[in-house]
Design an enzyme around this catalytic site. Structure first.
Site, PDB file in Angstrom:
ATOM      1  N   GLY A   1       1.213  -1.544  -0.130  1.00 29.16           N
ATOM      2  CA  GLY A   1      -0.207   0.491  -0.136  1.00 29.16           C
ATOM      3  C   GLY A   1       0.429   1.201  -0.333  1.00 29.16           C
ATOM      4  O   GLY A   1       0.571   2.338  -0.598  1.00 29.16           O
ATOM      5  N   HIS A   2       1.809   1.853   1.443  1.00 26.79           N
ATOM      6  CA  HIS A   2       2.685   2.248   0.870  1.00 26.79           C
ATOM      7  C   HIS A   2       4.067   2.541  -0.636  1.00 26.79           C
ATOM      8  O   HIS A   2       3.832   3.449  -1.285  1.00 26.79           O
ATOM      9  CB  HIS A   2       4.064   2.176   2.598  1.00 26.79           C
ATOM     10  CG  HIS A   2       3.118   1.915   3.297  1.00 26.79           C
ATOM     11  ND1 HIS A   2       3.447   1.402   3.873  1.00 26.79           N
ATOM     12  CD2 HIS A   2       2.892   3.391   3.900  1.00 26.79           C
ATOM     13  CE1 HIS A   2       2.647   0.877   5.880  1.00 26.79           C
ATOM     14  NE2 HIS A   2       2.001   2.671   4.930  1.00 26.79           N
TER      15      HIS A   2
ATOM     16  N   SER B   1      -2.030  -3.442   5.106  1.00 25.24           N
ATOM     17  CA  SER B   1      -2.078  -2.480   7.224  1.00 25.24           C
ATOM     18  C   SER B   1      -1.151  -3.410   7.672  1.00 25.24           C
ATOM     19  O   SER B   1      -0.759  -4.196   7.468  1.00 25.24           O
ATOM     20  CB  SER B   1      -3.372  -3.046   7.239  1.00 25.24           C
ATOM     21  OG  SER B   1      -3.502  -2.110   8.649  1.00 25.24           O
TER      22      SER B   1
HETATM   23  P1  AMP Z   1      -0.023   4.817   7.523  1.00 27.88           P
HETATM   24  O1  AMP Z   1       1.569   3.963   7.455  1.00 27.88           O
HETATM   25  O2  AMP Z   1      -0.511   3.379   8.298  1.00 27.88           O
HETATM   26  O3  AMP Z   1       0.158   5.823   8.653  1.00 27.88           O
HETATM   27  O4  AMP Z   1       0.043   4.598   6.473  1.00 27.88           O
HETATM   28  C1  AMP Z   1       0.381   5.783   5.414  1.00 27.88           C
HETATM   29  C2  AMP Z   1       0.022   5.970   4.733  1.00 27.88           C
HETATM   30  O5  AMP Z   1      -0.235   4.966   3.526  1.00 27.88           O
HETATM   31  C3  AMP Z   1      -1.367   6.103   4.635  1.00 27.88           C
HETATM   32  O6  AMP Z   1      -1.241   7.770   3.760  1.00 27.88           O
HETATM   33  C4  AMP Z   1      -2.490   5.594   4.354  1.00 27.88           C
HETATM   34  O7  AMP Z   1      -3.391   5.946   3.467  1.00 27.88           O
HETATM   35  C5  AMP Z   1      -1.329   4.517   2.865  1.00 27.88           C
HETATM   36  N1  AMP Z   1      -1.874   3.078   3.127  1.00 27.88           N
HETATM   37  C6  AMP Z   1      -1.752   1.884   4.177  1.00 27.88           C
HETATM   38  N2  AMP Z   1      -2.147   0.773   3.243  1.00 27.88           N
HETATM   39  C7  AMP Z   1      -2.955   1.513   2.414  1.00 27.88           C
HETATM   40  C8  AMP Z   1      -3.032   0.455   1.373  1.00 27.88           C
HETATM   41  N3  AMP Z   1      -3.681  -0.692   1.752  1.00 27.88           N
HETATM   42  N4  AMP Z   1      -3.549   0.781   0.218  1.00 27.88           N
HETATM   43  C9  AMP Z   1      -3.081   2.485  -0.335  1.00 27.88           C
HETATM   44  N5  AMP Z   1      -2.297   3.672   0.694  1.00 27.88           N
HETATM   45  C10 AMP Z   1      -1.920   2.992   1.548  1.00 27.88           C
END
Ligand code: AMP
Length: 289
Positions: A36-37, A185
């Site tokens: 995702g990242h 996630s």
């Molecule tokens: P986090 O590290 O969980 O705070 O996420 C950092 C960024 O990555 C945020 O903008 C999230 O929305 C994005 N993100 C996390 N998981 C996904 C995913 N499965 N698909 C797309 N973007 C994601």
């Protein structure tokens, strides 16, 4: 790839990039990087001369009973992934660097937070907005990339950028999923094997909702009911919320029209998971005066 852990060093570097006329794409994360990242990084790579990724588990956005202490962290792995994806600068400050003492000024998000995760996680988006104001000033990006998996966060950041006149283009990126539909996630590592088996039910439920809307269903109650029933039938998770609201204003809807967000959060024994879909419907006809 340059790794920076000091704010001052980051500011000098970013000033230098801007003086050279380089465009900067910024991907804020809490690390434990996954596909995702990577999708956000790839998109930033396509659209900018420089790609900056921050890795910072922001204590301000975690509630007292949440998972700040046990949030997964693996900087060596993240560094490797970032390097492989062509990241130019990895900003990885300590909490003491970002918050050397109590804040004198802190952001309070006034709209788009009385629903969804804003309601279940009081103060969460104030913490997100506060750290983003700091990070935007430190990195000074042209574009910032956020995942639609956190749709409410995108809506809040949209408001933040407008209200505070940040000269930044917000780029939302679609949710990246596992083959069985589970949204990727960092928190998925918490899931037990049984919970991992059940977790795709969230997306299945959202897809069932999308199919019902495609077939003409317009009642938010009916959609909420359908999503809840599916999750209850297929998981042992406790439902935190199932909500149907307008996007990006996040006003709860009774009848579906316009751009609609159907969002869900559940608590498994070991992890809280969220997911959503966006549905695009015709706008409601204007009421006659
Ligand atoms: P986090 O590290 O969980 O705070 O996420 C950092 C960024 O990555 C945020 O903008 C999230 O929305 C994005 N993100 C996390 N998981 C996904 C995913 N499965 N698909 C797309 N973007 C994601």
């Amino acid at each position: 790839m340059i790794i920076v852990d000091r704010i001052r060093e980051m500011q000098v570097l970013m000033h230098q990039c801007r003086r050279e006329g380089k465009t900067i794409g910024f991907v804020p994360t809490m690390g434990y990087l996954h596909e995702g990242h990577a999708a956000l990084i790839d998109r930033a790579r396509e659209e900018n001369d420089m790609v900056v990724v921050s890795i910072f588990v922001n204590p301000l956005q975690f509630g007292p009973n949440e998972d700040f202490a046990r949030y997964p962290r693996d900087f060596a792995r993240d560094r490797h992934i970032a390097e492989q994806r062509g990241v130019d600068v990895l900003f990885h400050p300590e909490a003491g660097e970002m918050y050397p003492g109590p804040l004198t000024v802190q952001a309070v998000v006034k709209a788009r937070t009385d629903v969804l995760c804003g309601r279940s996680r009081p103060g969460h988006f104030d913490g997100v907005a506060t750290v983003l104001i700091k990070l935007f000033h430190i990195v000074m990006p042209d574009r910032a990339y956020f995942g639609m998996k956190d749709a409410q966060q995108v809506a809040v950041v949209d408001g933040l950028i407008r209200d505070f006149n940040f000269p930044i283009e917000l780029v939302p990126v679609p949710t990246v999923r596992e083959d069985d539909g589970l949204a990727k996630s960092s928190r998925n590592v918490y899931l037990s094997p049984q919970e991992r088996k059940e977790a795709p039910a969230l997306y299945q439920a959202l897809q069932a909702a999308a199919a019902a809307v495609e077939d003409g269903e317009r009642s938010a109650d009916a959609i909420r009911h359908l999503v809840k029933e599916h999750i209850e039938a297929h998981t042992h998770a406790e439902i935190d919320y199932v909500e149907v609201c307008s996007y990006p204003d996040l006003t709860p809807l009774e009848t579906l029209h316009g751009t609609v967000l159907v969002a869900v959060a559940v608590r498994f024994a070991s992890a809280r998971l969220i997911d959503n879909v966006i549905l695009r419907l015709p706008k409601a006809p204007r009421q006659e005066e």
